[in-house]
Design a protein around this motif. Sequence first.
Motif, mmCIF file in Angstrom:
data_model
loop_
_atom_site.group_PDB
_atom_site.id
_atom_site.type_symbol
_atom_site.label_atom_id
_atom_site.label_comp_id
_atom_site.label_asym_id
_atom_site.label_seq_id
_atom_site.Cartn_x
_atom_site.Cartn_y
_atom_site.Cartn_z
ATOM 1 N N PRO A 1 0.841 -1.206 0.000
ATOM 2 C CA PRO A 1 0.000 0.000 0.000
ATOM 3 C C PRO A 1 0.869 1.245 0.000
ATOM 4 C CG PRO A 1 0.028 -1.002 2.188
ATOM 5 C CD PRO A 1 0.943 -1.809 1.342
ATOM 6 N N LEU A 2 1.384 1.534 -1.161
ATOM 7 C CA LEU A 2 2.314 2.656 -1.259
ATOM 8 C C LEU A 2 1.626 3.992 -0.981
ATOM 9 C CD1 LEU A 2 4.418 1.598 -4.336
ATOM 10 C CD2 LEU A 2 5.197 1.795 -1.991
ATOM 11 N N SER B 1 9.556 2.014 -6.898
ATOM 12 C CA SER B 1 8.396 2.454 -7.672
ATOM 13 C C SER B 1 8.415 3.967 -7.729
ATOM 14 C CB SER B 1 7.084 2.020 -7.011
ATOM 15 O OG SER B 1 7.191 0.750 -6.489
ATOM 16 N N ALA B 2 7.683 4.470 -8.696
ATOM 17 C CA ALA B 2 7.656 5.915 -8.844
ATOM 18 C C ALA B 2 6.232 6.391 -8.970
ATOM 19 C CB ALA B 2 8.449 6.338 -10.065
ATOM 20 N N PHE C 1 9.714 5.502 -4.467
ATOM 21 C CA PHE C 1 9.491 4.706 -3.259
ATOM 22 C C PHE C 1 10.507 3.577 -3.229
ATOM 23 C CE2 PHE C 1 5.548 6.670 -4.364
ATOM 24 C CZ PHE C 1 5.028 7.095 -3.140
ATOM 25 N N ILE C 2 11.232 3.486 -2.137
ATOM 26 C CA ILE C 2 12.205 2.414 -2.004
ATOM 27 C C ILE C 2 11.652 1.450 -0.955
ATOM 28 C CG2 ILE C 2 14.601 1.864 -1.487
ATOM 29 C CD1 ILE C 2 15.073 4.950 -2.044
ATOM 30 N N VAL D 1 17.397 2.606 4.936
ATOM 31 C CA VAL D 1 16.013 2.152 5.019
ATOM 32 C C VAL D 1 16.011 0.892 5.876
ATOM 33 C CG1 VAL D 1 14.012 1.398 3.727
ATOM 34 C CG2 VAL D 1 15.561 3.048 2.721
ATOM 35 N N LYS D 2 15.187 0.893 6.898
ATOM 36 C CA LYS D 2 15.145 -0.270 7.782
ATOM 37 C C LYS D 2 14.450 -1.437 7.095
ATOM 38 C CE LYS D 2 15.271 2.134 12.195
ATOM 39 N NZ LYS D 2 14.991 3.540 11.840
ATOM 40 N N GLY D 3 14.614 -2.601 7.725
ATOM 41 C CA GLY D 3 13.998 -3.796 7.161
ATOM 42 C C GLY D 3 12.482 -3.667 7.106
ATOM 43 N N HIS D 4 11.878 -4.167 6.035
ATOM 44 C CA HIS D 4 10.426 -4.149 5.822
ATOM 45 C C HIS D 4 9.839 -2.765 6.001
ATOM 46 C CE1 HIS D 4 10.303 -8.405 5.346
ATOM 47 N NE2 HIS D 4 11.018 -8.557 6.453
ATOM 48 N N SER D 5 10.436 -1.815 5.368
ATOM 49 C CA SER D 5 9.845 -0.482 5.426
ATOM 50 C C SER D 5 10.009 0.198 4.075
ATOM 51 C CB SER D 5 10.511 0.358 6.513
ATOM 52 O OG SER D 5 11.836 0.632 6.134
ATOM 53 N N VAL D 6 9.353 1.307 3.936
ATOM 54 C CA VAL D 6 9.376 2.026 2.666
ATOM 55 C C VAL D 6 9.860 3.446 2.917
ATOM 56 C CG1 VAL D 6 8.015 2.829 0.722
ATOM 57 C CG2 VAL D 6 7.466 0.654 1.805
#
Lengths: 225, 1157
Positions: B914-915, B945-946, B960-961, B994-999
């Motif tokens: 859910p970006l 994603s962009a 979005f990373i 960027v931490k694990g499992h994050s965006v």
Amino acid sequence: MPQVPEISMALLPFINNYTHLQCKMRFLLLFSRQGKLRLQKWFTPIPEREKKKITRDMTTMVLARKPRSCNFLHWKDLKIVYKRYASLYFCCGLDAEENELLALEMLHRYVELLDKYFGNVCELDIIFNFEKAYFILDEFLLGGEVQETSKLVVARSVEASDMLQEKQRLMEIILLFPLFFSCYHGGIHEQACILTLGGMDLHTPEGIWTITDLEVLLLYRTMEL
Amino acid sequence: MSDVVEKTLSALPSLLSLDSQAGAGKLSPSSKLGNLIKGITELTSKHEEETLIKKELESIKEQVASPNTTMRQMKEIMVRAIYCEMLGYQASFSYIHAIKLAQQGSVLEKRVGYLAVSLFLNETDEFLLLLVNTVLKDLQSTNLIEVCMALTVVSQMFPKDMIPAILPVVEEKLTHPKEIIRRKAVLALYKFYLIAPNQVQHIHSKFRKALCDKDPGVMTASLHIYLQLIKENPESYKDLTGSMVTILRQVVGGKLPLDFNYHSVPAPWLQIQLLRILAYLGKEDQGTSEMMYDVLEESLRRAEMNHNITYAILFECVKTIYTVHPKSQLLEKAAECIGNFVLSPKINLKYLGLKALTYVVQQDANLALPHQMTIIECLDHSDVIIKRETLELLFRITNAQNVTVIVEKMLEFLRLTCDDYSTIDLVGKVAELAEKYSPDNVWFIQTMNSVFSLGGDVMQPDIPNNFLRLLAEGVDNVEDRQLRLFAVDSYVSLLQGETAKLPQRFLQVISWVLGEYSYLREEESDPGSVMRLLARLLDQRHTSTETRSWVLGAMTKLCSSPVSVALARDVCERYSGSLNTVLRQKAQELMILSQDTKLRARVLPAEGRLESPEVDSSLSFLDGYVSDALAAGAAPYKSPHQRQEDLVQEKALSLEPYGLSLPVSLSSCSITDRRSPTLLSMSSGLSGNSTELSHQEGSTTLKLEGVKRVWGKDGYLAQQQSAGETPTPLVELPSPLLSPQSPPSQKPSSGLEPDQEKRQLASSLFVGLGSHNSVCLMGRAETAPRHFRRKPRGESSSGASEGSSDSSHSSRSAAVDNLLHSNLLDSTTVASEGGAATTTTPQQTSQRTLDHTTSNGNPHVEGTEQRVEAGGPLSLIRGNGMVAVVPPTHTQTDPQTQQDLHPAPALERPRDLPLTSHLPAELSGLARSEFTPLCSDQDSSLALSACRVYKEDALVLLVFISNNNDSALHQMVLQLTCKELEISCISGSPLKEVKGHSVSVCLHTVVMKRASVQVELAGLLSYQRPLGQPQAAQFSLSLSLKHFLRPLTVSTGDYGKMWLSFSHDLKQNLRLVTTEHQEPLTATLDALKGKLHLHVVDIIGSEGIVACRLLQGPGQGQPCLLHCRVHADSLAVWLRSPVPELPDSLLYHCQKALTET
């Protein structure tokens, strides 16, 4: 190995230089036995210098031809078709794929048209009335393509434009030519009028008008109207 | 009545001065023109003529400048000016007056004015622009003659850019009640079609109406257009076949009015036009061809009268029959017909017969057989034209057996001709034949010697080039050695003779061959002999500098013996002071190499130079560099030719202001002005959209016929079978029946002997034809590879052909490049790889370097990455240099490499994420695009994603990373680059991890520096996992112009002011969108508004005005105004902007938007 240099521009094919218009006939030249140009029509845009070169080449090439030899020539990658009529040479340049015989007949048709217009055409007619020859050509060929092959139609359309010209002259002639009235009102037949008056010179303030047969006829007909 | 006549006649002389001179009827010798012409004819010298004409031109100049000159006098002056021009004297001052005469004169004067214009001016002349308004006025005149004159001048010459101004009026004339006007209008449109095909595309339906016109003249005129259309694209006009056949049948059947007859042949021009059209339609199409067989046969049958015009028709008929799908019956008749031509005593017909034969033998060489004797006669014809055409025919039937005779005949002709053009042509043909069919070495070298000495310096440069390549490329077997040795021997003997007459090109070839292969003459006792011969060449005055440098090059290769060295030293001394730098350099080389034997042996190994060194002509070792540069935003390479076109394009655009000076034409312009798609595509090409460019160009270029050929190289198959069944006349025993024109009757005493000779000649010329259908029957096509054919060298032959003295340089430089390349990629392995590079091909090297890098655990990547962090542009390129390490998923590079590196090709999109929730709050309310996945890692641990957010003053690009792995990402750097865009990062501090499992989201504002249809944005994300090596991910994103467009809210008044102040404009017709419940205009503008963020300022009746701006930095923006007007079924759009690129690119998007709806 070093590459051998390119050849000079002068030797390049003609068509490659001027291809943007793909018309079939490139030019039409009329010249005398002495190589004097009598009429020139270029159907593709060609620089002035090239025109002069072509004219020079054509006259030398064509005039050097022996009688009874082939009427076709090669010049660069163009086909040259020429024909001699009395003292005048008609010469045209075509694309290589064109039908030379057809072009030859086209020249002939042009001569026929001139003949019909001038009546027994001779070189002098074309020298002194070259603008008329151009007008006829414009009705026959347009942009290098045969526009109208019907002799009647060409003649008619040239005459239609001429008619106006003649009308203007006729008015002037009538003013100077009271005799005509007496002829006309005297009930002389059209043909007799032509016989009498055709070819005469009228002295006007602007010079000498020569009345043509056609003018007499037109005058006659105008009066009848 | 007769007394009235008599009375008149007697009264005449008193009133008129009778000029009794016969024939002078129409001349008006007392007029000024008459005087001029008379004066000219009486002159004797050219000089006198010049003075007279100069005087005349002076007087004309004076008169035209005078304000008192009436139009009527002007007309007379113009005629005189035309006459002077015809004699070759420039009267350019009168051009403008010719236009004035056409403008202001009465009908008669106008006519002369138009004539003068058409004779004086060229299509490209700027003066013609002044004529546009006059033409437009005359076209709308009620006077038919004026309309006719205007149409005539339009079909002769008209400025291309001005066609839109008069097109609607000319179109109108297609429905004129007078047939002469309709005919001229059709011809004018034909002319427009030739110079600007796209302008008249929309009137194709009207052409059909013209084809069905009740007046045959109009119909004939329309055939000109159809011939052109069908020639370019026969497929789309197959449905016309029936009509064309019907028309031809009617014409042939004499259904046309009699005045179309020419020497009692019905409308020959029309017939020929139709036959040509049928040929194009029936070519390689059996179905269509079958429809026309009957009428073709009828044409053949009807044209039986003995007149040139019927032969012209027959010729065309034969050509058509041999072009369409073959039918044996017809072919037989056509062949018979050709016989009539060839056998005709009329020389013109003979010529045409040869031409026809040349055409048909390309399909079936056997057709020449029945005419052998005539062909032989024509070979010796007194007229060169006939000879030349015969050689052309022989060239088409050459095979391995008759090549020597035919080439001999051609050379014979060449020796006599002095026309450069035919020399070039024939020399090329001889060289081609010699290369293809040469029976042996001696003959080949001798023939080529003649070619070089006859062709001289005018022949095509590829003849000597091909010859040298052929000599150099041979494998080193006995046969090749012999060929070379023979060449050397023959050149040595040539040089020993008189060399003054040899052309420079030949001398160059000679010196190269001697330099390369003189060592083959081992048995030669005197080692310096060749050297001396070459030195003699240098001494000669007529030797050109270029030849001298070739000679010096050859000497450098030869100076092995002491005698030669001494000679070389002499030469060096002389030329080391030469003014010519090339000569000086060559002399210097010669000096050094002749003194240092070791160096010489290394640079020019005696035997080794036979093997041409490997040259990577595709320059593939530069691929990496190129892709890096492209990724870094460099413009793609444009060939010089392409650049030239762009330049031309720019020039074409600059013509626009002319439109402003012509209010009348402009108002009509806006109705149906169309810009040709070529122009449009070119300008979009300027903005860097190469795919679009090629696509659109494709639509305007000619379509090449890719249809299979029915005719094989051995002629039509069925034909050949029949030829096998019916015994063809054997060549070895030519029967006298074959030559009814043979001349024994003319010379009864000695007639037998020449006839015998001719027969012998015939048997040697036509050998290999007909008797057996071997491969060489139709040798014109590709035959089996022969000894003399060049060996196929794959695609890289052009580069490989360099193989000779110069090639050592190129191979060396390739090695150097290689070195650099590997250096760039892998600094640790330079020593080993650099050494290898000299022995392996570049591709291999780079491949190896790559493998090496990956297996090595890329220690160097760290280094580059640090530099990336430093943020310099240089380091960016370096960073991109490692693309191959983590290949981009979007831009597919070499698939093989990718598979090697990534065994798991799964490319899952993180769609379920859910970006939206990560969208920054301040942007959430704004319009935005969909999320586009950019790239993802091989195991989906990382996904990019962009999303675009359309802010009022900028485009915000969000990247979005998404880190789907447990471990965090460190040292993250995101780089976005694009030349056309201005990109700035707006997230406060550049994110590092960027931490694990994050965006995480990176925000950038993007604006366009320069308007272009579409731009590619290149991005690079470098990062590091806690325990892993540094990695990088590359992606690309395309952004289109419409993302950067914003509505421009202006009032109608402001719009008007802006409109006038903008200088760059563009006009085009667009498709109208039609919906049920809306006006077409409103619907179309709404569609544009929705798709392109335009602002509709106002709609008044059938016109609408629209405005928008292009984002360009904060607070700035380039406006673009659109003026739309409904015309017929299309929307005429006129765009204006202060910047040149914007209208172009915007128009493209408008078109796209409308075609999508």
